[in-house]
Design an enzyme around this catalytic site. Structure first.
Site, short mmCIF file in Angstrom:
data_model
loop_
_atom_site.label_atom_id
_atom_site.label_comp_id
_atom_site.label_asym_id
_atom_site.label_seq_id
_atom_site.Cartn_x
_atom_site.Cartn_y
_atom_site.Cartn_z
N HIS A 93 0.83 -1.21 0.00
CA HIS A 93 0.00 0.00 0.00
C HIS A 93 0.86 1.26 0.00
O HIS A 93 0.61 2.20 -0.76
CB HIS A 93 -0.91 0.00 1.23
CG HIS A 93 -1.70 1.27 1.39
ND1 HIS A 93 -2.92 1.48 0.79
CD2 HIS A 93 -1.43 2.41 2.09
CE1 HIS A 93 -3.36 2.68 1.10
NE2 HIS A 93 -2.47 3.26 1.90
N GLU A 94 1.89 1.28 0.85
CA GLU A 94 2.76 2.46 0.91
C GLU A 94 3.54 2.64 -0.39
O GLU A 94 3.76 3.77 -0.83
CB GLU A 94 3.72 2.36 2.10
CG GLU A 94 3.03 2.29 3.46
CD GLU A 94 2.02 3.41 3.68
OE1 GLU A 94 2.20 4.50 3.11
OE2 GLU A 94 1.05 3.18 4.41
N HIS A 97 1.62 4.57 -2.92
CA HIS A 97 1.74 6.03 -2.86
C HIS A 97 2.99 6.50 -3.61
O HIS A 97 2.97 7.56 -4.26
CB HIS A 97 1.82 6.49 -1.40
CG HIS A 97 0.51 6.38 -0.67
ND1 HIS A 97 -0.66 6.90 -1.15
CD2 HIS A 97 0.20 5.81 0.53
CE1 HIS A 97 -1.64 6.67 -0.30
NE2 HIS A 97 -1.15 5.99 0.73
N HIS A 101 3.08 9.07 -6.77
CA HIS A 101 3.97 10.22 -6.85
C HIS A 101 4.73 10.23 -8.17
O HIS A 101 4.85 11.27 -8.83
CB HIS A 101 4.95 10.20 -5.67
CG HIS A 101 5.69 11.48 -5.48
ND1 HIS A 101 6.73 11.61 -4.58
CD2 HIS A 101 5.57 12.70 -6.07
CE1 HIS A 101 7.20 12.84 -4.62
NE2 HIS A 101 6.51 13.52 -5.52
#
Length: 223
Positions: A93-94, A97, A101
């Site tokens: 999940h991280e 991100h 980006h």
């Protein structure tokens, strides 16, 4: 409206409980791949060409996050070293991100641009609202509502960012063979519970804003 605010607060507490309970449950279920959260994060980052994005371990529980300024994925120690369904799900999940980006995902870009403004308004708005209510000054309440609306907008914009990161995580883990099809349920439980906390926070902020607007309008009618 006050009841709705209380209900949203209750939902927030329940969501936090679900996050902790689901993470605890699926932390006891090992991923068939045998990979750690750090392994999963590194593999997905490399596959997406993000070789310059490091993966670091940080202290704390559920302190996992992606730092867009330093461009680093930070995982709590239990996730970084863990081999469980919960660990690999949170790590992916991280990384989602980080990929957002890289691709300049619209909602994420907007959230980053809003952050400095929201960081200021979220501190000032409560003071204006409370001061306006105490002093019965509608102008202070009105200004507080305007500033508080930025925080609410930020919460609402966060929803697609988080749901998109979770969607990317599930898709990438399955396509990379990091989890099997029969492990998808555990992944969904972990990520779904986490997403619920953002929904609860957004609802609570929205209901609070509507409540203050109603107070302002009621005060205007009385004048």
């Amino acid at each position: 409206m006050f009841i709705l605010v209380i209900a949203a607060f209750g939902l927030s507490l329940w969501a936090q409980y679900k996050v902790k309970s689901n993470f605890k449950k699926w932390s006891k279920v090992g991923a068939a791949s045998g990979k750690t959260g750090a392994d999963v994060a590194r593999q997905i980052l490399d596959r997406k060409g993000l070789y310059d994005v490091p993966v670091e371990a940080v202290r704390g529980t559920l302190t996992d996050h992606y730092d867009p300024i330093a461009k680093v994925v930070r995982l709590s120690e239990s996730v970084y070293h863990g081999h469980s369904i919960a660990s690999v799900s949170v790590a992916a999940h991280e990384v989602g991100h980080a990929i957002q980006h890289q691709e300049a995902y619209g909602a994420l870009v907007l959230r980053h641009k809003m952050f400095p403004v929201v960081n200021f308004t979220s501190g000032v708005a409560p003071l204006l609202l409370m001061g306006g209510l105490f002093l019965q000054q509608l102008n202070l309440i009105g200004l507080g509502i305007i500033l508080f609306s930025f925080a609410v907008a930020f919460q609402l914009i966060t929803l697609p960012v988080e749901f998109n990161a979770s969607s990317r995580a599930k898709t990438l883990m399955l396509s990379e063979g990091l989890v099997r099809n029969d492990e998808e349920r555990g992944v969904s439980k972990v990520l779904g519970a986490a997403a619920l906390t953002y929904v609860a926070a957004a609802l609570m902020a929205l209901f609070e804003l509507i409540n203050f607007i109603m107070i302002f309008l009621q005060g205007s009618d009385e004048e």
